[in-house]
Motif scaffolding. Structure first.
Motif, mmCIF file in Angstrom:
data_model
loop_
_atom_site.group_PDB
_atom_site.id
_atom_site.type_symbol
_atom_site.label_atom_id
_atom_site.label_comp_id
_atom_site.label_asym_id
_atom_site.label_seq_id
_atom_site.Cartn_x
_atom_site.Cartn_y
_atom_site.Cartn_z
ATOM 1 N N GLU A 159 2.556 -50.797 -3.494
ATOM 2 C CA GLU A 159 3.830 -50.914 -4.549
ATOM 3 C C GLU A 159 3.635 -49.639 -5.614
ATOM 4 O O GLU A 159 4.521 -48.959 -5.814
ATOM 5 C CB GLU A 159 3.516 -52.061 -5.340
ATOM 6 C CG GLU A 159 3.675 -53.418 -4.503
ATOM 7 C CD GLU A 159 3.292 -54.674 -5.436
ATOM 8 O OE1 GLU A 159 2.616 -54.499 -6.526
ATOM 9 O OE2 GLU A 159 3.811 -55.628 -5.063
ATOM 10 N N ALA A 170 4.776 -46.521 -3.510
ATOM 11 C CA ALA A 170 6.425 -46.371 -3.359
ATOM 12 C C ALA A 170 7.106 -45.913 -4.684
ATOM 13 O O ALA A 170 7.970 -45.217 -4.553
ATOM 14 C CB ALA A 170 6.777 -47.967 -2.978
ATOM 15 N N GLU A 197 6.620 -42.480 -5.222
ATOM 16 C CA GLU A 197 7.717 -41.496 -4.219
ATOM 17 C C GLU A 197 8.979 -41.658 -4.584
ATOM 18 O O GLU A 197 9.686 -40.508 -4.742
ATOM 19 C CB GLU A 197 7.508 -41.965 -2.812
ATOM 20 C CG GLU A 197 6.418 -41.821 -1.946
ATOM 21 C CD GLU A 197 6.505 -42.220 -0.622
ATOM 22 O OE1 GLU A 197 5.552 -41.857 0.170
ATOM 23 O OE2 GLU A 197 7.148 -43.170 -0.259
ATOM 24 N N GLU A 198 9.510 -42.881 -5.238
ATOM 25 C CA GLU A 198 10.703 -42.809 -5.819
ATOM 26 C C GLU A 198 10.950 -42.096 -7.170
ATOM 27 O O GLU A 198 11.890 -41.519 -7.150
ATOM 28 C CB GLU A 198 11.103 -44.421 -5.859
ATOM 29 C CG GLU A 198 11.237 -44.867 -4.571
ATOM 30 C CD GLU A 198 11.295 -46.570 -4.870
ATOM 31 O OE1 GLU A 198 11.291 -47.089 -5.987
ATOM 32 O OE2 GLU A 198 11.225 -47.350 -3.532
ATOM 33 N N ASP A 218 13.586 -48.800 3.136
ATOM 34 C CA ASP A 218 12.216 -49.140 3.865
ATOM 35 C C ASP A 218 11.498 -49.640 2.491
ATOM 36 O O ASP A 218 10.586 -50.621 2.802
ATOM 37 C CB ASP A 218 11.630 -48.177 4.303
ATOM 38 C CG ASP A 218 12.229 -47.456 5.653
ATOM 39 O OD1 ASP A 218 13.285 -48.256 6.014
ATOM 40 O OD2 ASP A 218 12.036 -46.513 6.157
ATOM 41 N N HIS A 219 11.367 -49.098 1.210
ATOM 42 C CA HIS A 219 10.471 -49.460 0.335
ATOM 43 C C HIS A 219 10.865 -50.853 -0.023
ATOM 44 O O HIS A 219 9.852 -51.863 -0.360
ATOM 45 C CB HIS A 219 10.551 -48.443 -0.702
ATOM 46 C CG HIS A 219 10.064 -47.473 -0.667
ATOM 47 N ND1 HIS A 219 9.726 -46.162 -1.673
ATOM 48 C CD2 HIS A 219 9.026 -46.757 0.382
ATOM 49 C CE1 HIS A 219 9.124 -45.487 -1.314
ATOM 50 N NE2 HIS A 219 8.601 -45.868 0.152
ATOM 51 N N ASN A 220 12.169 -51.344 -0.121
ATOM 52 C CA ASN A 220 12.824 -52.557 -0.445
ATOM 53 C C ASN A 220 12.060 -53.446 0.698
ATOM 54 O O ASN A 220 11.866 -54.750 0.378
ATOM 55 C CB ASN A 220 14.012 -52.590 -0.484
ATOM 56 C CG ASN A 220 14.803 -51.943 -1.762
ATOM 57 O OD1 ASN A 220 13.790 -51.714 -2.747
ATOM 58 N ND2 ASN A 220 16.028 -51.556 -1.860
ATOM 59 N N ARG A 236 8.545 -54.334 -0.020
ATOM 60 C CA ARG A 236 8.615 -55.004 -1.300
ATOM 61 C C ARG A 236 8.712 -56.488 -0.817
ATOM 62 O O ARG A 236 8.009 -57.613 -1.372
ATOM 63 C CB ARG A 236 9.416 -54.740 -2.208
ATOM 64 C CG ARG A 236 8.888 -53.264 -3.137
ATOM 65 C CD ARG A 236 9.877 -53.012 -4.128
ATOM 66 N NE ARG A 236 9.674 -51.557 -4.730
ATOM 67 C CZ ARG A 236 10.452 -50.552 -4.505
ATOM 68 N NH1 ARG A 236 11.433 -50.632 -3.599
ATOM 69 N NH2 ARG A 236 10.137 -49.362 -5.027
ATOM 70 N N ASN A 253 5.796 -51.376 6.875
ATOM 71 C CA ASN A 253 4.932 -50.127 6.257
ATOM 72 C C ASN A 253 4.729 -49.001 7.126
ATOM 73 O O ASN A 253 4.910 -47.899 7.103
ATOM 74 C CB ASN A 253 3.826 -50.565 5.550
ATOM 75 C CG ASN A 253 3.325 -49.501 4.584
ATOM 76 O OD1 ASN A 253 4.013 -48.973 3.683
ATOM 77 N ND2 ASN A 253 2.046 -49.129 5.215
ATOM 78 N N HIS A 280 7.907 -47.334 8.396
ATOM 79 C CA HIS A 280 8.306 -46.386 7.226
ATOM 80 C C HIS A 280 7.619 -45.066 7.123
ATOM 81 O O HIS A 280 8.016 -43.986 7.350
ATOM 82 C CB HIS A 280 8.048 -47.164 5.750
ATOM 83 C CG HIS A 280 8.118 -46.103 4.577
ATOM 84 N ND1 HIS A 280 9.573 -45.509 4.422
ATOM 85 C CD2 HIS A 280 7.598 -45.782 3.855
ATOM 86 C CE1 HIS A 280 9.045 -44.787 3.467
ATOM 87 N NE2 HIS A 280 8.064 -44.886 3.122
ATOM 88 N N GLU A 314 8.675 -41.341 7.672
ATOM 89 C CA GLU A 314 8.447 -40.352 6.558
ATOM 90 C C GLU A 314 7.582 -39.026 6.953
ATOM 91 O O GLU A 314 7.941 -38.047 6.646
ATOM 92 C CB GLU A 314 7.760 -41.049 5.278
ATOM 93 C CG GLU A 314 7.846 -40.341 3.978
ATOM 94 C CD GLU A 314 7.185 -41.268 2.949
ATOM 95 O OE1 GLU A 314 7.976 -41.377 2.262
ATOM 96 O OE2 GLU A 314 5.999 -41.338 2.989
ATOM 97 N N ASP A 320 12.999 -54.344 -6.078
ATOM 98 C CA ASP A 320 13.747 -53.736 -5.269
ATOM 99 C C ASP A 320 14.645 -52.454 -5.871
ATOM 100 O O ASP A 320 15.023 -52.770 -7.212
ATOM 101 C CB ASP A 320 14.789 -54.599 -4.284
ATOM 102 C CG ASP A 320 14.056 -55.471 -3.209
ATOM 103 O OD1 ASP A 320 12.747 -54.873 -2.979
ATOM 104 O OD2 ASP A 320 14.588 -56.221 -2.594
#
Length: 170
Positions: free
Chosen positions: A44, A47, A50-51, A81-83, A86, A113, A116, A120, A159
């Motif tokens: 978490e 992510a 990164e965001e 992908d992160h969503n 999560r 994961n 993703h 990435e 999300d």
């Protein structure tokens, strides 16, 4: 220190921790729960970092000559992908630690994961190494490491709307 190395090191640690979970007996719920808690926090916070720090800069890159997707598409896909990660994590939280359902839910987190991370590593991180100088990558690495340290106890994960993210960060 380089932001791409920090992210790759996090990916390695995530893979290592999933490997640990696969090797612990389902009866050892205390160990499973402890390792899962640490892994959940790592996923978490990674992510969120990164965001906050990586993808806004990725959006500013010009498309690499051999890239199939633009940075916008890469970033939108990564936020999506992160969503998924999560949401898969949330699926674990409702199950009894060590149960068949819990193990399946953890395996689903590992799958989404892993997908993703592979994408990435092929795209966004490669674009960064090609187009962002080492000095900037170093400064970003320092900020990324500080963000992760500041949130080592966890964050409130939620999300993110990929389209809104692109509008706000593009």
């Amino acid at each position: 220190m380089d932001i791409t190395e920090i992210i790759l090191n996090d990916h390695h640690e995530q893979r290592r921790m999933f490997g640990i979970l696969e090797q612990v007996s389902p009866d050892n719920t205390e160990a499973l729960g402890s390792v899962w808690k640490r892994l959940r926090i790592l996923l978490e916070v990674h992510a969120a970092a990164e965001e906050k720090l990586f993808y806004p800069r990725l959006l500013k890159l010009q498309q690499d000559l051999i890239a199939r997707e633009s940075p916008d598409e890469e970033t939108e896909d990564a936020v999506h992908d992160h969503n998924e990660i999560r949401d898969a994590i949330a699926g674990v939280e409702g199950e009894a630690v060590g149960s068949v359902e819990w193990l399946r839910a953890v395996a689903e987190v590992n799958k989404v994961n892993g997908d993703h991370m592979a994408e990435e590593e092929r795209q966004g991180l490669t674009d960064f190494r090609r187009h962002v100088d080492l000095e900037e990558r170093h400064a970003m690495a320092v900020a990324f490491a500080a963000f992760e340290a500041e949130h080592a106890g966890g964050i409130h994960a939620h999300d993110v709307d990929p389209q809104q993210y692109l509008r706000e960060n593009g």
